[in-house]
Design a protein around this motif. Structure first.
Motif, short mmCIF file in Angstrom:
data_model
loop_
_atom_site.label_atom_id
_atom_site.label_comp_id
_atom_site.label_asym_id
_atom_site.label_seq_id
_atom_site.Cartn_x
_atom_site.Cartn_y
_atom_site.Cartn_z
N LYS A 275 37.60 41.29 40.82
CA LYS A 275 38.26 40.66 39.68
C LYS A 275 39.76 40.75 39.92
O LYS A 275 40.21 41.54 40.73
N VAL A 276 40.53 39.96 39.18
CA VAL A 276 41.99 40.08 39.24
C VAL A 276 42.50 40.53 37.88
O VAL A 276 41.98 40.11 36.85
N LYS A 277 43.50 41.39 37.89
CA LYS A 277 44.08 41.90 36.65
C LYS A 277 44.78 40.79 35.89
O LYS A 277 44.69 40.69 34.68
N GLU B 116 39.45 50.70 40.18
CA GLU B 116 38.31 50.52 39.29
C GLU B 116 38.85 50.45 37.86
O GLU B 116 39.46 51.38 37.36
N VAL B 117 38.64 49.30 37.22
CA VAL B 117 39.11 49.09 35.85
C VAL B 117 37.90 48.72 35.00
O VAL B 117 37.24 47.70 35.25
N ASN B 118 37.58 49.56 34.04
CA ASN B 118 36.42 49.35 33.17
C ASN B 118 35.15 49.09 33.96
O ASN B 118 34.37 48.19 33.63
N GLY B 119 34.97 49.83 35.03
CA GLY B 119 33.75 49.73 35.82
C GLY B 119 33.72 48.60 36.83
O GLY B 119 32.73 48.43 37.53
N ALA B 120 34.78 47.82 36.93
CA ALA B 120 34.81 46.70 37.88
C ALA B 120 35.96 46.88 38.86
O ALA B 120 37.07 47.27 38.47
N LEU B 121 35.71 46.60 40.14
CA LEU B 121 36.78 46.65 41.13
C LEU B 121 37.72 45.48 40.87
O LEU B 121 37.29 44.33 40.82
N THR B 122 38.99 45.82 40.68
CA THR B 122 39.97 44.85 40.22
C THR B 122 41.23 44.93 41.08
O THR B 122 41.75 46.01 41.35
N VAL B 123 41.75 43.75 41.48
CA VAL B 123 43.03 43.68 42.19
C VAL B 123 44.12 43.82 41.13
O VAL B 123 44.22 43.00 40.22
N THR B 124 44.92 44.89 41.26
CA THR B 124 45.98 45.14 40.28
C THR B 124 47.36 44.75 40.79
O THR B 124 48.27 44.54 39.99
#
Length: 115
Positions: free
Chosen positions: A80-82, A102-110
């Protein structure tokens, strides 16, 4: 009796000297408990290549090297993307540097930047 007292005295001397040796000069040691190292790992950029941009779902497929902050080896995976604006910054084939968390259980590009 005299031997017993000498043995006790020697034992105490060894314990005290071992403790003093172990304490030594610790002025150059990092006593932060690894906090700085984990913060550096969290902010260190990983390298990758965009394989797919999925604007409808806010996701990027990235072929990446090791993600040290997540303990992951090199592979290709979907993130996901932030910020949805990140999707318009890249296209398939672009080489990137990024941070994934890991943001809210999902791997996220920050964080994302083109090379």
């Amino acid at each position: 009796m005299k031997k017993a007292l000498v043995s006790i005295a020697m034992g105490c001397a060894l314990v005290v000297s071992a403790g003093a040796y172990a304490a030594g000069d610790m002025s150059n040691m990092d006593m932060s408990g690894g906090a700085k190292q984990s913060e550096d790992a969290k902010n260190s950029m990983s390298h990758g290549e965009i394989k797919k941009v999925d604007a409808a779902n806010g996701k990027l497929t990235i072929k990446h090297g090791p993600l040290e902050n997540l303990g992951m080896e090199a592979m290709t995976m979907v993130f996901k993307v932030k910020d949805p604006a990140m999707l318009s910054q890249v296209k398939v084939g672009d080489k990137i540097d990024f941070v994934a968390e890991e943001v809210n259980g999902a791997l996220t590009v920050t964080k994302l930047q083109k090379q």
